[in-house]
Write a protein that holds these residues in place. Structure first.
Motif, PDB file in Angstrom:
ATOM      1  N   GLN A  32      -8.071  -4.038  -0.937  1.00  0.00           N
ATOM      2  CA  GLN A  32      -6.973  -4.846  -0.408  1.00  0.00           C
ATOM      3  C   GLN A  32      -6.073  -4.081   0.559  1.00  0.00           C
ATOM      4  O   GLN A  32      -5.208  -4.676   1.196  1.00  0.00           O
ATOM      5  N   SER A  33      -6.263  -2.757   0.636  1.00  0.00           N
ATOM      6  CA  SER A  33      -5.400  -1.895   1.454  1.00  0.00           C
ATOM      7  C   SER A  33      -3.924  -2.077   1.079  1.00  0.00           C
ATOM      8  O   SER A  33      -3.059  -2.284   1.926  1.00  0.00           O
ATOM      9  N   LEU A  92      -3.420   7.458   5.291  1.00  0.00           N
ATOM     10  CA  LEU A  92      -4.417   7.857   6.278  1.00  0.00           C
ATOM     11  C   LEU A  92      -5.307   6.681   6.645  1.00  0.00           C
ATOM     12  O   LEU A  92      -5.913   6.048   5.785  1.00  0.00           O
ATOM     13  N   GLU A  93      -5.368   6.378   7.944  1.00  0.00           N
ATOM     14  CA  GLU A  93      -6.417   5.519   8.477  1.00  0.00           C
ATOM     15  C   GLU A  93      -7.569   6.426   8.906  1.00  0.00           C
ATOM     16  O   GLU A  93      -7.339   7.495   9.466  1.00  0.00           O
ATOM     17  N   PRO A  94      -8.808   6.030   8.680  1.00  0.00           N
ATOM     18  CA  PRO A  94      -9.929   6.951   8.917  1.00  0.00           C
ATOM     19  C   PRO A  94     -10.061   7.451  10.341  1.00  0.00           C
ATOM     20  O   PRO A  94     -10.564   8.551  10.557  1.00  0.00           O
ATOM     21  N   LYS A 154       5.370  -3.035  -3.585  1.00  0.00           N
ATOM     22  CA  LYS A 154       4.084  -2.648  -3.017  1.00  0.00           C
ATOM     23  C   LYS A 154       4.235  -2.395  -1.524  1.00  0.00           C
ATOM     24  O   LYS A 154       5.144  -2.924  -0.872  1.00  0.00           O
ATOM     25  N   ILE A 155       3.354  -1.533  -1.002  1.00  0.00           N
ATOM     26  CA  ILE A 155       3.261  -1.301   0.437  1.00  0.00           C
ATOM     27  C   ILE A 155       2.039  -2.075   0.909  1.00  0.00           C
ATOM     28  O   ILE A 155       0.907  -1.747   0.549  1.00  0.00           O
ATOM     29  N   ALA A 156       2.293  -3.117   1.687  1.00  0.00           N
ATOM     30  CA  ALA A 156       1.220  -4.022   2.112  1.00  0.00           C
ATOM     31  C   ALA A 156       1.504  -4.486   3.527  1.00  0.00           C
ATOM     32  O   ALA A 156       1.719  -5.670   3.784  1.00  0.00           O
ATOM     33  N   THR A 157       1.516  -3.542   4.451  1.00  0.00           N
ATOM     34  CA  THR A 157       1.850  -3.858   5.840  1.00  0.00           C
ATOM     35  C   THR A 157       0.602  -3.806   6.714  1.00  0.00           C
ATOM     36  O   THR A 157       0.586  -3.173   7.763  1.00  0.00           O
ATOM     37  N   LYS A 158      -0.451  -4.457   6.254  1.00  0.00           N
ATOM     38  CA  LYS A 158      -1.701  -4.464   6.998  1.00  0.00           C
ATOM     39  C   LYS A 158      -1.566  -5.342   8.239  1.00  0.00           C
ATOM     40  O   LYS A 158      -1.062  -6.459   8.172  1.00  0.00           O
ATOM     41  N   GLU A 194       2.381  -0.889  11.176  1.00  0.00           N
ATOM     42  CA  GLU A 194       1.343  -1.513  10.354  1.00  0.00           C
ATOM     43  C   GLU A 194       0.061  -0.692  10.423  1.00  0.00           C
ATOM     44  O   GLU A 194      -0.152   0.063  11.366  1.00  0.00           O
ATOM     45  N   TYR A 195      -0.784  -0.842   9.425  1.00  0.00           N
ATOM     46  CA  TYR A 195      -2.064  -0.132   9.381  1.00  0.00           C
ATOM     47  C   TYR A 195      -3.192  -1.144   9.279  1.00  0.00           C
ATOM     48  O   TYR A 195      -3.006  -2.266   8.788  1.00  0.00           O
ATOM     49  N   SER A 196      -4.363  -0.753   9.723  1.00  0.00           N
ATOM     50  CA  SER A 196      -5.517  -1.651   9.645  1.00  0.00           C
ATOM     51  C   SER A 196      -6.294  -1.466   8.350  1.00  0.00           C
ATOM     52  O   SER A 196      -6.957  -2.398   7.871  1.00  0.00           O
ATOM     53  N   PHE A 197      -6.204  -0.256   7.763  1.00  0.00           N
ATOM     54  CA  PHE A 197      -6.988   0.050   6.563  1.00  0.00           C
ATOM     55  C   PHE A 197      -6.430   1.331   5.938  1.00  0.00           C
ATOM     56  O   PHE A 197      -5.968   2.214   6.665  1.00  0.00           O
ATOM     57  N   ILE A 198      -6.458   1.420   4.622  1.00  0.00           N
ATOM     58  CA  ILE A 198      -6.037   2.653   3.946  1.00  0.00           C
ATOM     59  C   ILE A 198      -7.278   3.382   3.448  1.00  0.00           C
ATOM     60  O   ILE A 198      -7.990   2.895   2.566  1.00  0.00           O
TER      61      ILE A 198
END
Length: 376
Positions: free
Chosen positions: A78-79, A122-124, A93-97, A103-107
């Motif tokens: 769910q990232s 970290l995003e890959p 929760k941290i849910a800023t996808k 914002e991040y695309s993926f954790i």
């Protein structure tokens, strides 16, 4: 005379050539399992259910950090990072996808930086998103240098020096200065085909440690390079485990890939953790259906290889769960569906038995439960 010279040369070469130091290795005879009870090591067990509601649903915990009496739990599919208090009550929760600023695309991984006391995601593909411990966004930094492709885990060794771990690059460990955007050092070369069988580094006190599934050495992450912390000796089964010979079929068939890996290495180390008293390792033996544990007692210098505990329950990481080990306790998140495989009523005191009974009688699937094993 010529034969005498050759003999002398051979003796000298044999005596002078450096050999691997295995005298201090942790020996485990994988052909001779021993009996053990969890209560040989722990005096009590505590269950901490993480609050469940329609707004707080966790698919699984791939990493958990306990910091300042809060649990920070990563649900990678769910990232989302869910935060609970020490009793398991949900806080935020941290849910800023997304794709926007902050914002991040993926954790891929997260950590709590002990130097800044910020939470870092970290995003890959090279972005580190920084938040305060209440989940408020601060800034985004980038990992950028010629040749960088992807990082699957990370940790900060000081205010600027980060160690990145990449599953698929030939060299798995990257030392990088985030402030100067400078590559410092790369090491630990390994076949890319082994990369999918990956273990992320773990922390004990202020140090970080790195190990691989088929390689019997556990490394401490030094300021500039890896240093050997300890190693395992599996007797005739011990291999360096950095290369593999695989068929073309195994490249597309994961079951075939796993079969060929076990044919070459016999074991796959799933998890390693340690504290001042013990070293714990969980591994698959011969195939993914045979689970085993190694527990090394530092006070006696002896280890036990255990297929089944007397309590007939699972212990340690079998679904890739993140494990925390301190000098006081071992803690791991487990899925609600696995509860009866992990714990029995007889293992708990009256208060914990009541918690277990309530969990087992729940009419809907519950969030993961934290099991806390208190050391003797």
């Amino acid at each position: 005379m010529k034969k005498l010279f050759i003999l002398s040369f051979v003796i000298c070469f044999t005596m002078c050539t450096p050999k691997p130091k295995t005298g201090d290795a942790i020996f485990a005879d994988l052909d001779r399992p021993e009996k053990a009870s969890l209560f040989d090591y722990f005096h009590s067990i505590e269950l901490i259910p993480l609050e469940t509601s329609s707004d707080i649903l966790i698919t699984g915990i791939s990493k958990i950090i306990y910091h300042q009496e809060k649990y920070y739990a990563l649900d990678k599919p769910q990232s989302i990072i869910f935060v609970f208090d020490k009793t398991g009550k949900f806080l935020f929760k941290i849910a800023t996808k997304g794709q926007g600023a902050g914002e991040y695309s993926f954790i891929q991984d997260f950590t709590i930086n002990s130097f800044s006391d910020n939470l870092e995601i970290l995003e890959p593909y090279g972005r580190i998103h920084i938040y305060d411990l209440s989940g408020n966004f601060i800034e985004t930094k980038r990992i950028a240098y010629p040749g960088f492709k992807v990082a699957h885990s990370f940790t900060a060794l000081d205010c600027a020096t980060y160690v990145l771990h990449s599953k698929y690059e030939p060299k798995k460990i990257i030392y990088f200065n985030l402030d100067e955007q400078k590559l410092l050092h790369e090491e630990f070369e390994e076949d890319m085909s082994i990369g999918s069988y990956s273990n992320i580094p773990y922390q004990y006190q202020n140090d970080w440690f790195f190990f691989r599934p088929f390689h019997p050495v556990v490394y401490k992450m030094g300021k500039k390079q890896l240093k050997v912390a300890f190693q395992f000796d599996f007797g005739k089964y011990t291999k360096e485990g950095r290369t593999a010979v695989l068929s073309k079929e195994s490249e597309k068939n994961f079951a075939k890939n796993t079969e060929e890996m076990f044919a070459q290495f016999s074991y796959m180390i799933q998890s390693v953790r340690h504290n001042s008293k013990y070293i714990f390792a969980s591994l698959f033996w011969k195939d993914e259906d045979h689970k085993a544990n190694i527990i090394y007692d530092k006070s006696t210098g002896k280890s036990k290889y255990i297929l089944d505990f007397d309590e007939k329950v699972w212990f340690n990481s079998y679904r890739g769960e993140e494990i925390i080990v301190t000098d006081e306790y071992a803690l791991m998140p487990i899925q609600w569906v696995d509860l009866e495989k992990r714990i029995t009523k007889e293992m708990l005191d009256d208060k914990q038995q009541a918690i277990l009974e309530k969990l087992l009688q729940a009419d809907m699937e519950q969030n993961p439960i934290l099991i806390k094993y208190w050391f003797k």
